[in-house]
Write an enzyme that holds these catalytic residues in place. Structure first.
Site, mmCIF file in Angstrom:
data_model
loop_
_atom_site.group_PDB
_atom_site.id
_atom_site.type_symbol
_atom_site.label_atom_id
_atom_site.label_comp_id
_atom_site.label_asym_id
_atom_site.label_seq_id
_atom_site.Cartn_x
_atom_site.Cartn_y
_atom_site.Cartn_z
ATOM 1 N N HIS A 60 60.578 16.688 10.772
ATOM 2 C CA HIS A 60 59.667 15.551 10.098
ATOM 3 C C HIS A 60 60.086 14.617 9.290
ATOM 4 C CE1 HIS A 60 55.911 14.201 8.440
ATOM 5 N NE2 HIS A 60 55.385 14.602 9.585
ATOM 6 N N ASN B 20 49.407 18.852 12.626
ATOM 7 C CA ASN B 20 50.386 19.116 11.751
ATOM 8 C C ASN B 20 49.374 19.331 10.519
ATOM 9 O OD1 ASN B 20 52.168 19.432 9.556
ATOM 10 N ND2 ASN B 20 53.084 17.485 9.838
ATOM 11 N N SER C 11 49.334 8.095 11.537
ATOM 12 C CA SER C 11 47.833 7.606 11.297
ATOM 13 C C SER C 11 46.981 7.568 12.585
ATOM 14 C CB SER C 11 47.588 6.113 10.674
ATOM 15 O OG SER C 11 48.238 6.122 9.476
ATOM 16 N N GLU D 142 58.930 13.654 6.708
ATOM 17 C CA GLU D 142 58.845 14.020 5.225
ATOM 18 C C GLU D 142 59.857 15.050 4.787
ATOM 19 O OE1 GLU D 142 54.810 15.602 5.415
ATOM 20 O OE2 GLU D 142 54.157 13.393 5.697
ATOM 21 N N GLU E 125 57.527 8.971 15.605
ATOM 22 C CA GLU E 125 56.769 9.019 14.252
ATOM 23 C C GLU E 125 57.294 7.805 13.426
ATOM 24 O OE1 GLU E 125 54.070 12.402 13.575
ATOM 25 O OE2 GLU E 125 55.678 12.684 12.389
ATOM 26 N N GLY F 8 50.692 8.998 7.407
ATOM 27 C CA GLY F 8 49.631 8.816 6.086
ATOM 28 C C GLY F 8 49.395 7.639 5.385
ATOM 29 N N LYS G 225 50.594 20.248 7.318
ATOM 30 C CA LYS G 225 51.124 19.842 6.370
ATOM 31 C C LYS G 225 51.029 21.073 5.197
ATOM 32 C CE LYS G 225 51.294 14.828 7.099
ATOM 33 N NZ LYS G 225 51.692 13.666 6.788
#
Ligand code: PEP
Length: 252
Positions: A95, A9, A213, A97, A167, A173, A11
């Site tokens: 996701h 990904n 991560s 985010e 996730e 991250g 991003k």
């Protein structure tokens, strides 16, 4: 019976030139390896250029989102049909985010999942709890709610195109990954929920990736868990060597 899927990904990173270069390095590094499925998910603006690079290779192309309509007056949006038109096989949906920074709800994710699957895309649906939810002992109920909400009214014949990515939000991250045991526990729970909803066969066939991560040095121990079928990789997918090392860990 389940092939591992390693998806990068990217991003909102890369430029046109660096996206092409990264894709070229992944294609070259992967060669003809087909024992593991590999996908790269660049930003919308570079999908076409990366499509040219991966064409004819085993590297699949994925998008990071779409709007759940075939076409129409939706200024600024991109449809799943457009993604397929330029060669996308996958799309990442839900996701964290997008859920937490852009306010996407399970109901909206659900519309996208149903539309994307119906139109033939393979969907990587992300689910995961926040640190606060984990510490309050709510991991299972959060996962259950996200799965029920995001997969409501799913047509069972589209299940073979679904991938779930577990996730944990606290691991994305942050450099802090779930332990292999924590990942296995969550993956087994997710598979159990799918079995209840769609039956044992569907659940056994469903790839469940871990994301959060993932790096070359923790990938093998995570993917050695029986219910961890690959990785959704953010930061480490932006360097071809790091990403390819994770791909090799999937074969270990
Ligand atoms: C992700 O973007 O889905 C992700 C897991 O990011 P990272 O690997 O950087 O934690």
């Amino acid at each position: 019976m389940r092939m591992k899927l390693i998806a990068g990904n990217w991003k909102m990173f890369t430029t046109a030139a660096s996206a092409r270069q990264l894709a070229r390095a992944v294609v070259q590094g992967l060669g003809k390896e087909e024992r593991v499925e590999v996908a790269v998910c660049p930003p919308f603006t570079y999908l076409s250029q990366v499509a040219e690079v991966v064409r004819g290779s085993p590297v699949a192309l994925g998008a990071q989102n779409f709007y759940p309509e075939k076409e129409g007056a939706f200024t600024g949006e991109v449809s799943p049909v457009m993604l397929q038109d330029i060669g996308c096989k996958y799309a990442i949906l839900g996701h964290s985010e997008r859920r937490h920074k852009l306010g996407e709800t399970d109901a909206f994710v659900n519309r996208k999942v149903l539309t994307g699957l119906r139109l033939g895309l393979h969907i990587i649906l992300c689910v995961g709890e926040t640190l606060e939810e984990r510490e309050a002992g709510r991991t299972s109920s959060v996962l259950q709610g996200q799965l029920e909400g995001s997969l409501a009214n799913l047509e069972p014949d589209t299940l073979p195109r679904l991938v779930i990515a577990y996730e944990p939000v606290w691991a994305i991250g942050t450099g802090r990954n779930a332990t292999p045991d924590q990942a296995q526990e969550a993956h087994a729970f997710i598979r159990g929920q799918i079995a209840k909803k769609f039956g044992e066969f569907g659940a056994r066939s469903l790839p469940i990736q871990y994301g959060g991560s993932v790096k070359a040095d923790n990938a093998a121990s995570l993917m050695r868990q029986p219910d961890v079928d690959g990785a959704l990789v953010g930061g480490a997918s932006l360097k071809a060597d790091d990403f390819l090392a994770i791909v090799r860990a999937a074969l270990a």
